[in-house]
Scaffold this active site. Sequence first.
Site, PDB file in Angstrom:
ATOM      1  N   ARG A 174      28.653  47.871  41.880  1.00  0.00           N
ATOM      2  CA  ARG A 174      28.833  47.109  41.022  1.00  0.00           C
ATOM      3  C   ARG A 174      27.452  46.147  41.093  1.00  0.00           C
ATOM      4  O   ARG A 174      27.211  44.893  40.620  1.00  0.00           O
ATOM      5  CB  ARG A 174      29.289  45.776  42.152  1.00  0.00           C
ATOM      6  N   SER A 246      39.701  43.205  39.860  1.00  0.00           N
ATOM      7  CA  SER A 246      39.740  43.991  41.199  1.00  0.00           C
ATOM      8  C   SER A 246      38.803  42.365  41.091  1.00  0.00           C
ATOM      9  O   SER A 246      37.099  42.563  40.587  1.00  0.00           O
ATOM     10  CB  SER A 246      38.491  44.482  41.525  1.00  0.00           C
ATOM     11  N   GLU A 342      33.673  39.700  43.176  1.00  0.00           N
ATOM     12  CA  GLU A 342      33.399  40.676  41.790  1.00  0.00           C
ATOM     13  C   GLU A 342      32.425  39.574  40.527  1.00  0.00           C
ATOM     14  O   GLU A 342      31.712  40.329  40.024  1.00  0.00           O
ATOM     15  CB  GLU A 342      33.542  41.615  41.841  1.00  0.00           C
TER      16      GLU A 342
END
Length: 346
Positions: A174, A246, A342
Amino acid sequence: MNSAKNAPNPAKLTPNLGLKHRNSFGLDSMAEFAYEITSADQLPALMKELGDKKLAWRVLGGGSNVILPESLPGATILINILGQDLVKSDDTYSWLSVGAGVNWHELVSWTLEHNLPGFENLALIPGTVGAAPIQNIGAYGVEIGEYIDSIEVFDSAAHAFVTLPQEACQFAYRDSYFKKNPNRFIVTKVVFKIPKVWHARLHYADLAKQFSESNSSPSAKQIFDAVCTIRSKKLPDPKVIGNAGSFFQNPIVSNEQCEQLIQQFPNLISYPDDNGKRKLAAGWLIDQCGFKGKRIGTVGVYEKQALVLVNHGGGTSTDILNLAKSIQEEVLKKFNVKLEIEPNIL
């Protein structure tokens, strides 16, 4: 020849543009100045204008991985560069060039329709192609960074277009070179390098369970359909209930810390990480802290997946971030594990 005739059309300007329908959380947000970019060659003039006016700026793609404040002063650049083209092919690979504004899931569908499998595990991830490498999107054992050949960007520091090869993008879980350098690069085009020899990627439990022993060799289209089914069951439709998918990254811990946690919590869910460490399931950690299905005012945690924070209607970025902070504090207290947010906070 009159060069003015060949000058690109300027980026479309819309003052005071509401962004509620341009972010998947459905947050009320107002862009002071919104500029729509439909062609990369519009960027140099626009960025010079913003620099001359000393206006702050940020890029907004599909709005699926951001938390927007109520007001966005300065310039919000809306990337809508479309198109995909098979630019090269040899015995081993196919090279696919895609505009940054192309919808990611639609691209995945397109590649399967054109016999270019490889992206099927990444089906139904919301957002645009331009945002995909910034976050190095991933799902079910696949990360998009492994398929990228190069990325064309406008470098605001050099005021020039630059093409970065895959090795310069610094892809990690990520993460990427672009994420480490916010408000410098504007992605305009991504070139993917897709292997012609395809292998099914089924090692994630949720995906493996979808296929019985009688179908241990599913097609890419069957995997695509299975991923869509799994994600639809776990994740709410942003058109129905606001969310950014998410909300937290799966934390990566040392093998030693993981073993200590397993001794205390035998049902701990973890996976091996590429760097020899262990990746924990953030959703499981949050669920164990009692947040799954919990609602605080206008925001809450999705009842079917603790990793997803939702806006039930009327929630603000402050509401969401306060809830996120509470979750982080409880997970740290119970497991001594820090959760990282995130989505990008603008």
